[in-house]
Enzyme design. Structure first.
Site, PDB file in Angstrom:
ATOM      1  N   GLU A 205      34.433  -3.086   5.404  1.00  0.00           N
ATOM      2  CA  GLU A 205      33.891  -3.946   6.452  1.00  0.00           C
ATOM      3  C   GLU A 205      32.644  -3.287   7.047  1.00  0.00           C
ATOM      4  OE1 GLU A 205      34.749  -6.878   7.809  1.00  0.00           O
ATOM      5  OE2 GLU A 205      36.787  -7.293   7.074  1.00  0.00           O
TER       6      GLU A 205
ATOM      7  N   HIS B  98      32.993 -10.761  -0.186  1.00  0.00           N
ATOM      8  CA  HIS B  98      34.128 -11.571   0.218  1.00  0.00           C
ATOM      9  C   HIS B  98      33.907 -13.036  -0.160  1.00  0.00           C
ATOM     10  CE1 HIS B  98      37.332 -12.192   3.625  1.00  0.00           C
ATOM     11  NE2 HIS B  98      37.847 -12.269   2.419  1.00  0.00           N
TER      12      HIS B  98
ATOM     13  N   ASP C 131      30.808 -14.065   4.015  1.00  0.00           N
ATOM     14  CA  ASP C 131      30.332 -12.683   4.079  1.00  0.00           C
ATOM     15  C   ASP C 131      30.335 -11.984   2.715  1.00  0.00           C
ATOM     16  OD1 ASP C 131      33.199 -13.057   4.565  1.00  0.00           O
ATOM     17  OD2 ASP C 131      33.333 -10.900   4.883  1.00  0.00           O
TER      18      ASP C 131
END
Length: 284
Positions: free
Chosen positions: A155, A193, A203
Site C-alpha cells: 500500500e 489492484h 488503484d
C-alpha cells in the site's frame, strides 16, 4: 517432545524470516509503544499458526459406505514454507500514513497489507512475507481467484488524486527489486489492484509510474517504437492472455489503460490502446 521441537524450530524460522524480510529504508525512530498492543496481537496470532503447523493428526475421513478410512501420519523430510509469486500494488485512498496504519491495526476493518510506503519514503512492514494478508480481495487474474494466498500486498500512502512523491517511488523501487530477487517473482507478476479487480478498484491509478518501475524489471511496459496492431486485432483475447478478467469488458479496458496508457482512461477502444496492447501482450 517432537512437537515442542517443531514449534521451537518454526518460531526460529518465522523470527529469522521476519527480521530478514524487514526492509529499512529510513532510520527515523518510530514510537513503537503506539502499536505495542497490536504487535502483541500479531505475536499471539502467529503463535496460533504455529500450533496449526505442529498438528500431526491425519484427517478423519468417512467413505461412501459410512466406513472409516484408515489414515496415518508419516512426516516427510521434503517441505518448506510457501513463497509469494505475485506483488499487488495499491494506493491507500486515505489522508495520511498514520490513518492507514490505524486502519490496518483495527480488527473491525479486516484489511491489511504486507507493506505500507509513506510519502517520505519510510516503509512499514506489517505482515511477514510468508503469511497471508487481507489485501487483494475479490478478483481474478488468469486462472487465479485467491490472490491473497500467493501475493505480497504493498500500500502506498496516496489519496488517489495526487502524484506519488520522489522519495516514495525511490523506496518502493528498492522494495520491489528486493522482493523480486528474494522470491524469484516473474516480471509479469507485478500488477496493480485495478488489474486484479477491474470491476471494483482503480488503484494504484493513472499517476502511478509504471514506466519508471518497468525499467527495473518490475512489470512490463510498451516499447518506445510500437508496431501497429493488425487489422481486426482480437483485443479481448489479448487482454485475457495477459491476465485480465474480461467478463466485464469495459472495466477490463479501463484497467488496462490505467496501467499501460495512462493518458486516456476512458472505456473507448482506441487505435493507441490497440497498438500498445499488441506490443505489451507479446511480452507475456
Amino acid at each position: 517432545m517432537k512437537r515442542i521441537c517443531l514449534a521451537v524450530l518454526s518460531l526460529v524460522i518465522l523470527a529469522s524470516c521476519s527480521s530478514k524480510k524487514h526492509v529499512v529504508v529510513n532510520t527515523v525512530p518510530v514510537d513503537n509503544s503506539v502499536y505495542a498492543a497490536t504487535n502483541k496481537v500479531y505475536t499471539h496470532q502467529t503463535d496460533s499458526l504455529l500450533k496449526i503447523i505442529g498438528n500431526e493428526n491425519p484427517p478423519m475421513l468417512i467413505d461412501s459406505t459410512g466406513g472409516t478410512v484408515p489414515a496415518e501420519w508419516v512426516g516427510t523430510v521434503n517441505f518448506g514454507m510457501r513463497k509469494p509469486n505475485y506483488v499487488i500494488i495499491h494506493y491507500t485512498a486515505q489522508d495520511s500514513v498514520q490513518q492507514t496504519l490505524r486502519t490496518f491495526t483495527l480488527t473491525r476493518t479486516a484489511v491489511s497489507a504486507h507493506y505500507v510506503v509513506a510519502k517520505d519514503g519510510k516503509i512499514f512492514h506489517m505482515v511477514n512475507d510468508y503469511l497471508r494478508a487481507n489485501q487483494a480481495g475479490v478478483g481474478k487474474w488468469g486462472s487465479i481467484t485467491d490472490m491473497n494466498s500467493c501475493s505480497v500486498g504493498i500500500e502506498i500512502d496516496n489519496n488517489g488524486s495526487e502524484p506519488y512523491t520522489g522519495p516514495q517511488i525511490k523506496s518502493l523501487v528498492a522494495l520491489l527489486v528486493y522482493l523480486k530477487k528474494s522470491y524469484n517473482i516473474p516480471t509479469a507478476n507485478f500488477i496493480g489492484h485495478q488489474d486484479w479487480a477491474p470491476k471494483r478498484k482503480p488503484d494504484p491509478g493513472p499517476y502511478f509510474p509504471w514506466k519508471t518501475v518497468a525499467q527495473y524489471g518490475i512489470g512490463y511496459w510498451s516499447d518506445y517504437i510500437v508496431v501497429p496492431a493488425p487489422e481486426h486485432y482480437d483485443y479481448v483475447t489479448a487482454l485475457r492472455l495477459i491476465g485480465y478478467d474480461t467478463s466485464n469488458l469495459k472495466d477490463a479496458v479501463i484497467a488496462f489503460k490505467r496501467h499501460f496508457v495512462q493518458s486516456d482512461v476512458t472505456p473507448a477502444v482506441t487505435p493507441l490502446m490497440l497498438n500498445i496492447l499488441y506490443n505489451v501482450a507479446g511480452k507475456y
